[in-house]
Structures are given as structure tokens and as C-alpha cells.
Design an enzyme around this catalytic site. Structure first.
Site, PDB file in Angstrom:
ATOM      1  N   HIS A 140       0.850  -1.196   0.000  1.00 35.36           N
ATOM      2  CA  HIS A 140       0.000   0.000   0.000  1.00 35.36           C
ATOM      3  C   HIS A 140       0.886   1.247   0.000  1.00 35.36           C
ATOM      4  CE1 HIS A 140      -3.528  -2.564   1.595  1.00 35.36           C
ATOM      5  NE2 HIS A 140      -3.513  -2.481   0.278  1.00 35.36           N
TER       6      HIS A 140
ATOM      7  N   GLY B  16      -3.601  -2.347  -7.665  1.00 37.93           N
ATOM      8  CA  GLY B  16      -4.404  -3.113  -6.715  1.00 37.93           C
ATOM      9  C   GLY B  16      -5.887  -2.767  -6.743  1.00 37.93           C
TER      10      GLY B  16
ATOM     11  N   ASP C 210      -4.948  -6.883  -7.169  1.00 34.21           N
ATOM     12  CA  ASP C 210      -4.937  -7.856  -6.067  1.00 34.21           C
ATOM     13  C   ASP C 210      -5.624  -9.144  -6.523  1.00 34.21           C
ATOM     14  OD1 ASP C 210      -4.022  -5.610  -4.756  1.00 34.21           O
ATOM     15  OD2 ASP C 210      -5.183  -5.950  -2.951  1.00 34.21           O
TER      16      ASP C 210
ATOM     17  N   ASP D  23      -1.320  -1.786   4.731  1.00 34.05           N
ATOM     18  CA  ASP D  23      -1.235  -0.665   5.670  1.00 34.05           C
ATOM     19  C   ASP D  23      -2.255  -0.840   6.793  1.00 34.05           C
ATOM     20  OD1 ASP D  23      -1.140   1.691   7.015  1.00 34.05           O
ATOM     21  OD2 ASP D  23      -1.278   2.977   5.240  1.00 34.05           O
TER      22      ASP D  23
ATOM     23  N   HIS E  77     -10.525  -0.732  -1.620  1.00 32.37           N
ATOM     24  CA  HIS E  77     -10.704  -2.085  -2.171  1.00 32.37           C
ATOM     25  C   HIS E  77     -10.458  -3.143  -1.092  1.00 32.37           C
ATOM     26  CE1 HIS E  77      -6.527  -1.006  -2.298  1.00 32.37           C
ATOM     27  NE2 HIS E  77      -6.144  -2.181  -2.738  1.00 32.37           N
TER      28      HIS E  77
ATOM     29  N   ASP F 294     -11.034  -6.794  -1.821  1.00 35.34           N
ATOM     30  CA  ASP F 294     -10.015  -7.442  -2.663  1.00 35.34           C
ATOM     31  C   ASP F 294      -8.802  -7.857  -1.829  1.00 35.34           C
ATOM     32  OD1 ASP F 294     -11.810  -6.025  -4.263  1.00 35.34           O
ATOM     33  OD2 ASP F 294     -10.371  -5.779  -5.884  1.00 35.34           O
TER      34      ASP F 294
ATOM     35  N   ARG G  78      -7.014 -14.269   1.845  1.00 36.63           N
ATOM     36  CA  ARG G  78      -7.751 -15.526   2.005  1.00 36.63           C
ATOM     37  C   ARG G  78      -7.253 -16.594   1.032  1.00 36.63           C
ATOM     38  NH1 ARG G  78     -11.477 -18.107  -0.749  1.00 36.63           N
ATOM     39  NH2 ARG G  78     -12.485 -19.780   0.391  1.00 36.63           N
TER      40      ARG G  78
HETATM   41  O1  LIG Z   1      -3.499  -1.567  -3.511  1.00 36.14           O
HETATM   42  C1  LIG Z   1      -2.618  -2.397  -3.524  1.00 36.14           C
HETATM   43  C2  LIG Z   1      -2.764  -3.648  -2.788  1.00 36.14           C
HETATM   44  O2  LIG Z   1      -3.998  -3.816  -2.143  1.00 36.14           O
HETATM   45  C3  LIG Z   1      -1.377  -2.164  -4.271  1.00 36.14           C
HETATM   46  O3  LIG Z   1      -1.648  -1.663  -5.538  1.00 36.14           O
HETATM   47  P1  LIG Z   1      -0.599  -0.757  -6.277  1.00 36.14           P
HETATM   48  O4  LIG Z   1       0.715  -1.476  -6.232  1.00 36.14           O
HETATM   49  O5  LIG Z   1      -1.099  -0.582  -7.665  1.00 36.14           O
HETATM   50  O6  LIG Z   1      -0.559   0.548  -5.510  1.00 36.14           O
END
Ligand SMILES: O=C(CO)COP(=O)(O)O
Length: 147
Positions: A11, A59, A64, A84, A91, A94, A100
């Protein structure tokens, strides 16, 4: 030695930590096949000067889920996901789904640098005789369900 595939995801507030950790371990990462979600992958590519990183979608845009699908298809040996714990993510479903599916398929998962260090330096990383046990879902897939 069979090449191991590692999925790298972080994140936004954790991206620097992930990029720094991968850079600090450049030599260990050299023989590994790398996948990453879009933005994480772009930063890794730029900072490591490695243009062989397989960048998926960002992501929140499905990346993801793409990594989750690769895990289900047996293409990923290790997931490093610095998520984080201090910031809600749009999301979230996701993210939960990715964690999971990694648990379901018995994939090693590192959610912080300390765990990632343990896994990356494990003798299992270079020992082809060790393969994590593949789960047997035959009871589930063969269960009786009426139509
Ligand atoms: O959001 C993410 C994982 O949940 C990471 O995505 P990015 O690497 O595109 O920022």
C-alpha cells in the site's frame, strides 16, 4: 534449481519500505521471478533497474485479484504484501480476498519486513526438495450437492 515466483504488493504508505527492502536484498532477488501490482511494480522497476518485473493492474483496479488468481493457478510461491494497518483502503474486499486465497492455497505470506526477512533467508527458498504441501480439496469439490 527451480525458479521461485514472488508476488510483491504494498500500500502507498508502505511502498518505500518494500522498495528499500527489495533493494537491500537485490542479490537474493536476482534469480527470482517477480510479479507486482501496478504501482508497486512501477516503483520497483524504476528503483531496482529491473525491467523483467511482471506488472499487473493497480491493486484497487483489479491487481490484487490478478495476483489471487495466479496463486490459485499455482504460479506464485511467495506473497509479500505490506498492507497498511493504519489506513482504510477502498478495495478492502479485494485485500481480504487476496489474503484468504493465499491462506487457502498454503502460500507463505509476509505482511511486514521482519517476516519477509525470515522467509527470504530461509533454506527452503533454495531447496527444491521442499515444496509446501498442496491442499487436497477433493472432499470439497466432490461433495454431494443437489441440483
Ligand atoms: O493496492 C494495492 C494492494 O492492495 C497495491 O496496488 P498498487 O501497487 O497498484 O498501488
Amino acid at each position: 534449481m527451480a525458479v521461485k515466483s514472488v508476488a510483491l504488493v504494498a500500500h502507498d504508505n508502505k511502498k518505500k519500505e518494500l522498495v528499500d527492502w527489495v533493494a537491500d536484498n537485490r542479490t537474493r532477488f536476482a534469480p527470482l521471478k517477480l510479479y507486482a501490482t501496478g504501482t508497486t511494480g512501477r516503483l520497483l522497476r524504476d528503483n531496482l533497474e529491473r525491467n523483467d518485473i511482471h506488472c499487473l493492474l493497480s491493486g484497487p483496479l483489479g491487481g490484487d485479484q490478478q495476483i489471487g488468481a495466479k496463486i490459485a493457478e499455482g504460479e506464485i510461491d511467495l506473497l509479500v504484501f505490506f498492507w497498511d494497518p493504519l489506513e482504510p483502503q477502498p478495495h478492502d474486499p479485494d485485500i481480504k480476498a487476496l489474503l484468504r486465497i493465499a491462506a487457502l492455497w498454503n502460500i507463505p505470506v509476509a505482511c511486514n519486513r521482519a517476516t519477509a526477512e525470515f522467509i527470504l533467508t530461509s533454506a527452503y527458498m533454495t531447496d527444491d526438495r521442499h515444496q509446501p504441501k498442496k491442499p487436497d480439496f477433493s472432499d470439497y469439490t466432490g461433495r454431494s450437492v443437489s441440483a
